[in-house]
Design an enzyme around this catalytic site. Structure first.
Site, short mmCIF file in Angstrom:
data_model
loop_
_atom_site.label_atom_id
_atom_site.label_comp_id
_atom_site.label_asym_id
_atom_site.label_seq_id
_atom_site.Cartn_x
_atom_site.Cartn_y
_atom_site.Cartn_z
N GLU A 1 -1.11 53.81 76.83
CA GLU A 1 -0.01 52.88 76.51
C GLU A 1 1.29 53.30 77.19
O GLU A 1 2.08 52.46 77.60
CB GLU A 1 0.18 52.78 75.00
CG GLU A 1 -0.89 51.97 74.32
CD GLU A 1 -0.48 51.56 72.92
OE1 GLU A 1 0.50 50.83 72.76
OE2 GLU A 1 -1.17 52.00 71.98
N ASN B 1 -4.96 48.89 66.65
CA ASN B 1 -6.23 49.38 67.25
C ASN B 1 -6.18 50.89 67.07
O ASN B 1 -5.49 51.58 67.83
CB ASN B 1 -6.29 49.10 68.75
CG ASN B 1 -6.61 47.67 69.11
OD1 ASN B 1 -7.73 47.33 69.44
ND2 ASN B 1 -5.59 46.82 69.09
N LYS C 1 6.53 46.31 71.10
CA LYS C 1 6.24 47.62 70.48
C LYS C 1 7.19 48.70 70.99
O LYS C 1 7.35 48.88 72.20
CB LYS C 1 4.79 47.99 70.78
CG LYS C 1 4.27 49.23 70.09
CD LYS C 1 2.77 49.38 70.37
CE LYS C 1 2.13 50.56 69.69
NZ LYS C 1 0.67 50.63 69.96
N GLU D 1 -3.33 43.74 67.01
CA GLU D 1 -2.65 44.15 68.26
C GLU D 1 -3.57 43.83 69.45
O GLU D 1 -4.79 44.02 69.37
CB GLU D 1 -2.42 45.67 68.20
CG GLU D 1 -1.87 46.30 69.46
CD GLU D 1 -1.92 47.84 69.41
OE1 GLU D 1 -2.85 48.41 68.81
OE2 GLU D 1 -1.01 48.46 69.98
N CYS E 1 0.97 48.58 65.36
CA CYS E 1 0.12 49.76 65.33
C CYS E 1 0.88 51.06 65.10
O CYS E 1 1.29 51.35 64.00
CB CYS E 1 -0.74 49.84 66.58
SG CYS E 1 -2.11 51.01 66.32
N ASN F 1 3.82 45.56 75.07
CA ASN F 1 2.81 45.35 74.03
C ASN F 1 3.52 44.53 72.95
O ASN F 1 4.38 45.04 72.23
CB ASN F 1 2.34 46.71 73.50
CG ASN F 1 1.18 46.59 72.53
OD1 ASN F 1 0.95 45.53 71.96
ND2 ASN F 1 0.47 47.69 72.33
N1 CDV Z 1 -2.73 51.40 69.32
C1 CDV Z 1 -2.14 52.47 68.75
O1 CDV Z 1 -0.91 52.53 68.67
N2 CDV Z 1 -2.96 53.43 68.28
C2 CDV Z 1 -2.46 54.66 67.70
C3 CDV Z 1 -3.43 55.79 67.91
C4 CDV Z 1 -3.61 56.11 69.34
C5 CDV Z 1 -2.95 57.05 67.20
C6 CDV Z 1 -2.18 54.51 66.22
O2 CDV Z 1 -1.09 54.93 65.79
O3 CDV Z 1 -3.03 54.05 65.47
#
Ligand code: CDV
Length: 306
Positions: A142, A193, A123, A47, A168, A106
């Site tokens: 975000e 991430n 996303k 990501e 993510c 994103n």
């Molecule tokens: N980049 C993300 O979406 N990170 C989230 C963290 C913040 C909980 C994740 O679900 O890994």
């Protein structure tokens, strides 16, 4: 005749705040060449792979925020990645921050082995908060910097199978997986991430790697799909990011797993026909799903019970 593909998760170690895109792209080209040397036909990158994870910083000035976004893809900075893919005949998945008109997303793309964009995903599940919260050791903005994705959860015929993407936090939501499962996804590519430290519930810090794999292994098994998941990992600008990049079989088993929190490639051979082991047995949707009893899933959540 088996439908096979050799896939790679290309984990990236930290990217510094002042590291230029050209440097991140050069690292990704090196990972792609390494993966190709190990037989990979598809390489999945994390990501927001072109820069440091900028939602950790509150920036009041929109013009500064916009410096983290891409206005075109490919661009002068990212062209070397597309050229390497075409030179090697390798497909890839890339996460980046996208500006489209007045909207910022994103985003992830799937790029075919001749360098053409085959699919795009934006996303949907945006974690974090909208306002500066100085009590946190680092921000997670975000919700401030991105709009919710508007492309649904596309699954496309590509690379010999049915390929979907998510990003993510999406991986933690069963709806993400089932919406792709309902489109017969056989391979889901995703980048992440994920900080080791979760300021809202620090008692979960020790569980971050477990929850990462738990979510993806469940999504793979319950929908009979392969998963290729690539992390941005390691100590990035004071925030430790988990690694655990992996390739998961439709049985839910991890078949390749990164061992470091640095730039690293893991590779596995996948056979799309193995998805049927799950989808014609325990999770035969046509036979066993009961969608008329699931209508509440598409309604807003009721208030939690007291
Ligand atoms: N980049 C993300 O979406 N990170 C989230 C963290 C913040 C909980 C994740 O679900 O890994």
């Amino acid at each position: 005749m088996p439908r096979t593909l050799t896939v790679a998760a290309a984990q990236l170690g930290p990217i510094a705040r002042d590291e230029p895109r050209s440097s991140a792209v050069a690292r990704m080209v090196a990972l792609m060449e390494h993966a190709h040397g190990r037989g990979a036909e598809l390489v999945v990158f994390p990501e927001l792979a072109l820069t440091s994870f900028f939602p950790r910083w509150f920036m009041p000035d929109q013009s500064e925020i916009d410096t983290w976004f891409e206005r075109e893809m490919p661009s002068a900075d990212t062209a070397p990645l597309f050229e390497a893919a075409a030179r090697l005949g390798v497909a890839f998945h890339l996460g980046y921050a996208e500006i489209d008109g007045a909207n910022r997303f994103n985003t992830a793309i799937l790029v075919g082995p001749t360098g053409e964009i085959l699919s795009k995903y934006r996303k949907v599940h945006l974690p974090g908060h909208r306002e500066d919260e100085p009590w946190r050791p680092f921000q997670h903005l975000e919700k401030r910097y991105f709009a919710r994705g508007d492309l649904g959860f596309p699954v496309v015929d590509a690379l010999g199978g049915h390929v979907g993407m998510c990003i993510c936090n999406d991986r933690r939501w069963p709806e993400t997986w089932r919406l792709m499962g309902l489109q017969s996804a056989e391979l889901v590519c995703l980048g992440y991430n994920t900080p080791q430290h979760y300021p809202n519930a620090p008692q979960h810090d020790r569980l971050q790697d477990f929850h990462n794999h738990l979510s993806m292994q469940a999504g793979a098994y319950q929908n009979g799909t392969y998963v290729v998941a690539a992390a941005k990992a390691g100590l990035e600008e004071g925030a430790e990011l988990i690694g655990g990049s992996c390739i998961i079989a439709p049985t839910g088993e991890i078949v390749a797993l990164a061992a470091t929190r640095a730039d690293e490639v893991v590779v596995a051979d996948i056979d799309f026909d193995r998805c049927r082991e799950i989808r014609t047995n325990i999770f035969d949707f046509a036979q066993h799903r009961q969608p008329d009893l699931y209508t509440a899933l598409a309604e807003p959540a009721p208030a939690p019970a007291k």
